[in-house]
Design a protein around this motif. Structure first.
Motif, PDB file in Angstrom:
ATOM      1  N   HIS A  39      24.477  15.549 -36.685  1.00 23.44           N
ATOM      2  CA  HIS A  39      24.811  14.811 -35.453  1.00 23.44           C
ATOM      3  C   HIS A  39      24.598  15.658 -34.197  1.00 23.44           C
ATOM      4  N   ASP A  55      24.673  15.268 -41.968  1.00 23.49           N
ATOM      5  CA  ASP A  55      25.466  14.823 -40.817  1.00 23.49           C
ATOM      6  C   ASP A  55      25.629  15.907 -39.749  1.00 23.49           C
ATOM      7  N   HIS A  93      21.517   8.575 -47.984  1.00 24.40           N
ATOM      8  CA  HIS A  93      22.532   8.475 -46.930  1.00 24.40           C
ATOM      9  C   HIS A  93      23.218   7.109 -46.973  1.00 24.40           C
ATOM     10  N   HIS A 110      26.552  10.845 -44.911  1.00 24.05           N
ATOM     11  CA  HIS A 110      27.198   9.642 -44.354  1.00 24.05           C
ATOM     12  C   HIS A 110      28.697   9.830 -44.174  1.00 24.05           C
ATOM     13  N   GLU A 149      33.402   6.955 -38.724  1.00 21.96           N
ATOM     14  CA  GLU A 149      31.962   7.187 -38.667  1.00 21.96           C
ATOM     15  C   GLU A 149      31.177   5.933 -38.275  1.00 21.96           C
ATOM     16  N   HIS A 203      22.571   6.940 -37.897  1.00 24.01           N
ATOM     17  CA  HIS A 203      22.623   7.262 -36.475  1.00 24.01           C
ATOM     18  C   HIS A 203      21.246   7.607 -35.900  1.00 24.01           C
ATOM     19  N   ASP A 216      21.444  11.693 -40.597  1.00 21.41           N
ATOM     20  CA  ASP A 216      22.160  11.881 -39.343  1.00 21.41           C
ATOM     21  C   ASP A 216      21.879  13.265 -38.760  1.00 21.41           C
ATOM     22  N   HIS A 260      31.900  12.337 -43.850  1.00 23.57           N
ATOM     23  CA  HIS A 260      31.904  13.682 -43.297  1.00 23.57           C
ATOM     24  C   HIS A 260      32.782  14.682 -44.024  1.00 23.57           C
TER      25      HIS A 260
END
Ligand SMILES: [Mn+2]
Length: 403
Positions: A10, A8, A181, A228, A202, A85, A48, A230
Motif C-alpha cells: 500500500h 499489501d 489476492h 488482502h 480493508e 487497491h 496491493d 493485513h
C-alpha cells in the motif's frame, strides 16, 4: 526453492492525511536485508502494491526506487500481482520489458496461466479479479460458449475454474506455488465472522471484497502466497498463507497488536518450511482510550512524552459542557506531539452513547440523512436539532431532484 513472501505494501497510504511513507521505507529496508541474508530465489509481493489505482507521484517514485533497488542493484527477482487497491491496467504498463530484468507483474487471468519456471518450481501469479473478469476472459480469450460463461457468477466459481486450468499447466516433479489476492476463509464457511471483521478495515465497499473463498480450492498447490488481509494470523491453513502487511495502517490494526513481518519459505528435505520474521517498528502506533484528566496527568503521559509515535486517541467520559472553550487537540498536541492521527470523543452520558452504538457503520448501506446526522453528532457531540434536520432533508431533496 526459497522465496520471501510479503504483501499489501500500500505504498502512498495515509491516515487522515498523515503520510506513512517513512514507515514504509523503513520496513522495505528490512525486507531487502532479509531477502539478501536469506539468499532467496525471489521476492513475492501478493498484491496491493499501491494504495490506490491512481497513486500519487511520491508513491510511484518511492515504489520505483524500491523495485530498482531489489531487481537491478540486488539482482533479486520480484514476482508481483495487482490487488484490489491497484489499477490493473495502469500497473500493466511496461510489463514485457520488466520481465527481462526479472520483475514479473501479473495483472490479468491470461498471465496467470503462464507460470514463471525455475529449475524446481512453477510460480503462478493470479491477480485480484472479479467474476466479470473471468467471464470476459473465458468468452473472448478462450472462446467458451455463452451458457458456460454465464455460470461464473460468484468469485468462487470463477477462481475454481481458473485453478483447474492452471492445474493443466502443472509440470510434474516441480513444486507449485500460487500467488494471489483474495479473502480466503479458515473454516470453510462462506460467512466467517472473524475474517469479515479483519477485512472491514480493508474493504469498505470494494466489489468482491467481502466475498470469501475456502482454502480447499487451493489444495493442489504446495504453497499459496496470499495478500488482502493485513495480519498473518488470518492464514486459513498451513500452506495457504497471509503474510500480512509490513506496516500498521490504522488504529484497528494497531489494537490487534499482532506482529508485522514476512515469511521465508523453502523446501529443504522435500517438504515446505516457512518461518515468520518480525519487522521492527521505528515509530510505534498507540491507541489511547482514557479520560481527559488521565491523558493530561504527568503520571500517565510521562512514558509517552518525547517519543516519536503515532496516536489514535479516544477521549473517554467526555463532557461537552464542562470542556467548552478548551482546545482539546492543542492541549493533547502539547503533550503527545502533532502526530495524533485520530481524535474521537466518547460522551459521558449513557443515552447518547447507546444511540451512537446502535448506528449502522458500514459505508454504502446508510441513507445520506443518517450519515450526515451521525457525522454531525460525532463532530459536535450533539444531535442536530429538528430545524437542522429539516434543513439537511431539504438540501438532499434538492440534490435528488437535480439528478
Ligand atoms: Mn490490502
Amino acid at each position: 526453492m526459497k522465496f520471501l513472501h510479503t504483501a499489501d505494501w500500500h505504498i502512498g497510504r495515509t491516515i487522515n492525511g498523515f503520510s506513512l511513507l517513512e514507515e514504509q521505507k523503513y520496513a522495505f529496508e528490512q525486507i531487502k536485508e532479509i531477502a539478501k541474508n536469506e539468499n532467496v530465489d525471489a521476492l513475492i509481493i501478493a498484491g496491493d502494491l499501491y494504495d490506490r489505482s491512481i497513486p500519487s507521484v511520491e508513491a510511484v517514485t518511492t515504489f520505483n526506487e524500491m523495485l530498482t533497488d531489489l531487481v537491478i542493484n540486488e539482482k533479486i527477482p520480484v514476482y508481483a500481482i495487482s490487488g484490489n487497491h491497484d489499477g490493473a491496467k495502469r500497473l500493466n504498463f511496461g510489463r514485457d520489458f520488466f520481465a527481462d530484468s526479472n520483475f514479473y507483474l501479473s495483472t490479468n487471468i491470461e498471465e496467470a496461466m503462464k507460470p514463471i519456471e525455475t529449475e524446481d518450481t512453477q510460480y503462478f501469479l493470479l491477480p485480484f479479479i472479479d467474476p466479470s473478469d473471468a467471464r470476459v476472459y473465458y468468452k473472448n480469450v478462450v472462446g467458451e460458449d455463452d451458457e458456460l460463461v454465464k455460470s461464473y457468477t460468484k468469485i468462487s466459481d470463477a477462481v475454481m475454474r481458473i485453478v483447474s486450468d492452471i492445474r493443466d499447466n502443472f509440470v510434474e516433479g516441480k513444486k507449485h506455488v500460487l500467488v494471489t489476492h483474495f479473502a480466503v476463509s479458515k473454516k470453510g464457511e462462506e460467512s466467517d465472522d472473524e475474517l469479515k471483521q479483519l477485512m472491514l478495515s480493508e474493504t469498505s465497499s470494494t466489489v468482491g471484497g467481502l466475498a470469501t473463498l475456502t482454502h480447499d480450492i487451493f489444495k493442489d498447490f504446495d504453497y499459496v502466497a496470499l495478500g488482502h488481509i493485513h495480519t498473518h494470523e488470518a492464514s486459513p491453513s498451513e500452506s495457504v498463507v497471509y503474510s500480512g502487511s509490513p506496516v500498521i495502517f490504522n488504529s484497528k490494526e494497531a489494537k490487534l497488536s499482532t506482529q508485522k513481518g514476512i515469511y521465508i519459505v523453502d523446501d529443504t528435505d522435500g517438504k515446505i518450511n516457512k518461518k515468520f520474521i518480525n519487522l521492527k517498528v521505528e515509530k510505534p502506533f498507540y491507541v489511547l482510550n482514557e479520560d481527559f484528566e488521565t491523558l493530561t496527568s504527568k503520571d500517565f503521559y510521562k512514558k509517552y512524552s518525547g517519543q516519536n509515535a503515532w496516536y489514535s486517541i479516544q477521549l473517554k467520559d467526555y463532557d461537552r459542557k464542562a470542556m467548552e472553550g478548551i482546545n482539546i487537540r492543542a492541549r493533547l498536541e502539547d503533550i503527545y506531539g502533532t502526530d495524533i492521527v485520530e481524535l474521537s470523543f466518547e460522551e459521558r452520558y449513557q443515552d447518547i452513547k447507546n444511540q451512537s452504538q446502535n448506528k449502522p457503520t458500514s459505508v454504502g448501506q446508510t441513507a445520506p440523512e443518517v450519515t450526515i446526522n451521525n457525522f454531525y453528532e460525532e463532530m459536535t457531540g450533539q444531535k442536530p436539532s429538528d430545524f437542522q434536520e429539516k434543513v439537511i432533508e431539504d438540501i438532499l431533496i434538492d440534490i435528488r431532484k437535480e439528478r
